[in-house]
Write a protein that holds these residues in place. Structure first.
Motif, PDB file in Angstrom:
ATOM      1  N   TRP A 120       0.821  -1.217   0.000  1.00 56.01           N
ATOM      2  CA  TRP A 120       0.000   0.000   0.000  1.00 56.01           C
ATOM      3  C   TRP A 120       0.856   1.270   0.000  1.00 56.01           C
ATOM      4  CZ3 TRP A 120      -5.072  -0.103  -0.870  1.00 56.01           C
ATOM      5  CH2 TRP A 120      -5.742  -1.315  -0.688  1.00 56.01           C
ATOM      6  N   HIS A 121       2.176   1.126   0.060  1.00 59.83           N
ATOM      7  CA  HIS A 121       3.088   2.259   0.219  1.00 59.83           C
ATOM      8  C   HIS A 121       4.061   2.346  -0.954  1.00 59.83           C
ATOM      9  CE1 HIS A 121       1.670   1.222   4.241  1.00 59.83           C
ATOM     10  NE2 HIS A 121       1.852   2.496   4.538  1.00 59.83           N
ATOM     11  N   LEU A 122       4.108   3.500  -1.606  1.00 60.79           N
ATOM     12  CA  LEU A 122       5.002   3.686  -2.753  1.00 60.79           C
ATOM     13  C   LEU A 122       6.444   3.967  -2.349  1.00 60.79           C
ATOM     14  CD1 LEU A 122       2.985   5.721  -5.398  1.00 60.79           C
ATOM     15  CD2 LEU A 122       3.936   3.417  -5.609  1.00 60.79           C
ATOM     16  N   GLY A 123       6.671   4.333  -1.104  1.00 59.45           N
ATOM     17  CA  GLY A 123       8.024   4.659  -0.668  1.00 59.45           C
ATOM     18  C   GLY A 123       8.548   3.716   0.394  1.00 59.45           C
ATOM     19  N   SER A 135      14.390  -0.232   9.361  1.00 60.46           N
ATOM     20  CA  SER A 135      14.327  -1.695   9.380  1.00 60.46           C
ATOM     21  C   SER A 135      13.057  -2.200   8.718  1.00 60.46           C
ATOM     22  CB  SER A 135      14.358  -2.204  10.824  1.00 60.46           C
ATOM     23  OG  SER A 135      15.549  -1.818  11.449  1.00 60.46           O
ATOM     24  N   ASP A 136      13.194  -3.318   7.996  1.00 58.09           N
ATOM     25  CA  ASP A 136      12.018  -3.983   7.445  1.00 58.09           C
ATOM     26  C   ASP A 136      11.099  -4.383   8.586  1.00 58.09           C
ATOM     27  OD1 ASP A 136      12.836  -3.763   4.813  1.00 58.09           O
ATOM     28  OD2 ASP A 136      13.773  -5.738   4.759  1.00 58.09           O
ATOM     29  N   GLU A 137       9.837  -4.546   8.258  1.00 54.79           N
ATOM     30  CA  GLU A 137       8.807  -4.958   9.213  1.00 54.79           C
ATOM     31  C   GLU A 137       8.686  -3.991  10.394  1.00 54.79           C
ATOM     32  OE1 GLU A 137       8.994  -9.138  10.071  1.00 54.79           O
ATOM     33  OE2 GLU A 137       8.791  -9.653   7.954  1.00 54.79           O
ATOM     34  N   THR A 138       8.834  -2.700  10.074  1.00 55.37           N
ATOM     35  CA  THR A 138       8.492  -1.621  11.000  1.00 55.37           C
ATOM     36  C   THR A 138       7.677  -0.610  10.208  1.00 55.37           C
ATOM     37  OG1 THR A 138      10.451  -0.263  10.511  1.00 55.37           O
ATOM     38  CG2 THR A 138      10.651  -1.887  12.312  1.00 55.37           C
ATOM     39  N   LYS A 139       6.744   0.052  10.855  1.00 54.23           N
ATOM     40  CA  LYS A 139       5.941   1.048  10.141  1.00 54.23           C
ATOM     41  C   LYS A 139       6.805   2.183   9.603  1.00 54.23           C
ATOM     42  CE  LYS A 139       2.556   1.609  13.193  1.00 54.23           C
ATOM     43  NZ  LYS A 139       1.272   2.093  13.731  1.00 54.23           N
ATOM     44  N   ALA A 140       7.923   2.456  10.259  1.00 46.47           N
ATOM     45  CA  ALA A 140       8.817   3.527   9.807  1.00 46.47           C
ATOM     46  C   ALA A 140       9.406   3.232   8.429  1.00 46.47           C
ATOM     47  CB  ALA A 140       9.938   3.734  10.819  1.00 46.47           C
ATOM     48  N   ARG A 141       9.451   1.973   8.039  1.00 42.04           N
ATOM     49  CA  ARG A 141      10.043   1.587   6.758  1.00 42.04           C
ATOM     50  C   ARG A 141       9.187   2.012   5.568  1.00 42.04           C
ATOM     51  NH1 ARG A 141      13.944   0.707   3.192  1.00 42.04           N
ATOM     52  NH2 ARG A 141      13.866  -1.286   2.140  1.00 42.04           N
ATOM     53  N   TYR A 142       7.870   2.130   5.768  1.00 41.91           N
ATOM     54  CA  TYR A 142       6.933   2.304   4.657  1.00 41.91           C
ATOM     55  C   TYR A 142       6.336   3.706   4.656  1.00 41.91           C
ATOM     56  CZ  TYR A 142       7.755  -2.589   5.114  1.00 41.91           C
ATOM     57  OH  TYR A 142       8.394  -3.796   5.225  1.00 41.91           O
ATOM     58  N   ALA A 143       6.335   4.336   3.479  1.00 40.81           N
ATOM     59  CA  ALA A 143       5.869   5.725   3.354  1.00 40.81           C
ATOM     60  C   ALA A 143       5.050   5.890   2.086  1.00 40.81           C
ATOM     61  CB  ALA A 143       7.069   6.668   3.331  1.00 40.81           C
ATOM     62  N   PHE A 144       4.320   6.975   2.023  1.00 40.90           N
ATOM     63  CA  PHE A 144       3.521   7.336   0.850  1.00 40.90           C
ATOM     64  C   PHE A 144       2.406   6.312   0.607  1.00 40.90           C
ATOM     65  CE2 PHE A 144       7.631   9.395   0.188  1.00 40.90           C
ATOM     66  CZ  PHE A 144       7.242  10.704  -0.024  1.00 40.90           C
ATOM     67  N   VAL A 145       1.558   6.171   1.603  1.00 42.00           N
ATOM     68  CA  VAL A 145       0.404   5.272   1.493  1.00 42.00           C
ATOM     69  C   VAL A 145      -0.580   5.835   0.469  1.00 42.00           C
ATOM     70  CG1 VAL A 145      -0.878   6.347   3.407  1.00 42.00           C
ATOM     71  CG2 VAL A 145      -1.289   3.945   2.825  1.00 42.00           C
ATOM     72  N   VAL A 146      -1.235   4.949  -0.298  1.00 45.75           N
ATOM     73  CA  VAL A 146      -2.130   5.400  -1.366  1.00 45.75           C
ATOM     74  C   VAL A 146      -3.550   4.849  -1.250  1.00 45.75           C
ATOM     75  CG1 VAL A 146      -0.248   5.760  -3.001  1.00 45.75           C
ATOM     76  CG2 VAL A 146      -1.459   3.574  -2.963  1.00 45.75           C
ATOM     77  N   GLY A 147      -3.829   4.125  -0.208  1.00 44.04           N
ATOM     78  CA  GLY A 147      -5.165   3.549  -0.076  1.00 44.04           C
ATOM     79  C   GLY A 147      -5.548   3.364   1.376  1.00 44.04           C
ATOM     80  N   ASP A 148      -6.762   2.880   1.563  1.00 44.78           N
ATOM     81  CA  ASP A 148      -7.316   2.696   2.903  1.00 44.78           C
ATOM     82  C   ASP A 148      -7.265   1.237   3.363  1.00 44.78           C
ATOM     83  OD1 ASP A 148      -9.266   1.460   1.373  1.00 44.78           O
ATOM     84  OD2 ASP A 148     -10.827   2.934   1.817  1.00 44.78           O
ATOM     85  N   PHE A 149      -6.424   0.438   2.731  1.00 52.87           N
ATOM     86  CA  PHE A 149      -6.262  -0.992   2.985  1.00 52.87           C
ATOM     87  C   PHE A 149      -7.419  -1.815   2.429  1.00 52.87           C
ATOM     88  CE2 PHE A 149      -3.743   0.587   6.809  1.00 52.87           C
ATOM     89  CZ  PHE A 149      -2.533   0.516   6.145  1.00 52.87           C
ATOM     90  N   ARG A 150      -8.253  -1.174   1.624  1.00 53.59           N
ATOM     91  CA  ARG A 150      -9.295  -1.893   0.875  1.00 53.59           C
ATOM     92  C   ARG A 150      -9.216  -1.534  -0.605  1.00 53.59           C
ATOM     93  NH1 ARG A 150     -14.660  -0.688   2.189  1.00 53.59           N
ATOM     94  NH2 ARG A 150     -13.925   1.388   2.639  1.00 53.59           N
ATOM     95  N   ARG A 151      -9.062  -0.229  -0.863  1.00 51.49           N
ATOM     96  CA  ARG A 151      -9.012   0.247  -2.240  1.00 51.49           C
ATOM     97  C   ARG A 151      -8.006   1.393  -2.355  1.00 51.49           C
ATOM     98  NH1 ARG A 151     -15.152   1.507  -2.967  1.00 51.49           N
ATOM     99  NH2 ARG A 151     -14.774   2.027  -0.801  1.00 51.49           N
ATOM    100  N   ILE A 152      -7.504   1.562  -3.574  1.00 51.28           N
ATOM    101  CA  ILE A 152      -6.621   2.679  -3.896  1.00 51.28           C
ATOM    102  C   ILE A 152      -7.493   3.936  -3.960  1.00 51.28           C
ATOM    103  CG2 ILE A 152      -4.995   3.602  -5.610  1.00 51.28           C
ATOM    104  CD1 ILE A 152      -4.182   0.872  -4.254  1.00 51.28           C
TER     105      ILE A 152
END
Length: 118
Positions: free
Chosen positions: A54-57, A63-80
């Motif tokens: 769900w994250h473009l960045g 570290s992998d498997e931390t929320k800090a690793r993932y950025a630029f979310v594009v959806g609500d976890f159901r749809r873009i």
């Protein structure tokens, strides 16, 4: 300022979701984007790989498997969300994260094409 690399797996998955018409055209991204509670709830029931898509960045150095690793979310976890892609283009452009900006722009153009927005 954090440095980000493009999450190529997420870009491909998002493109697939767009082609499957799994998107929302009109939303208030401020209300629709997942807050910390929604993220935690999603992670209780899904893998980190599912969360990542769900994250473009990807935050360089986090570290992998931390929320800090993932950025630029594009959806609500159901749809873009179209507004999520717009927010990504804007934020990435503002902070000069060119690869994320271009990917978000390209995905926005794909969504508009699939949705018939001219």
């Amino acid at each position: 300022m954090a440095e980000y690399e493009l999450n190529k797996d997420a870009a491909a998955w998002i493109r697939e979701q767009i082609r499957k018409k799994q998107y929302v055209l009109d939303s208030d991204w401020g209300d629709s984007q997942p807050n910390a509670e929604a993220q935690n709830t999603y992670l209780k029931n899904h893998s980190w790989d599912e969360y990542a898509r769900w994250h473009l960045g990807l935050t360089v150095g986090a570290s992998d498997e931390t929320k800090a690793r993932y950025a630029f979310v594009v959806g609500d976890f159901r749809r873009i969300h179209r507004t999520g892609l717009i927010a990504c283009v804007y934020r990435a452009s503002e902070w000069r994260h060119k690869k994320v900006e271009v990917a978000a722009h390209d995905l926005l153009q794909e969504l508009d094409r699939v949705a018939g927005i001219t």
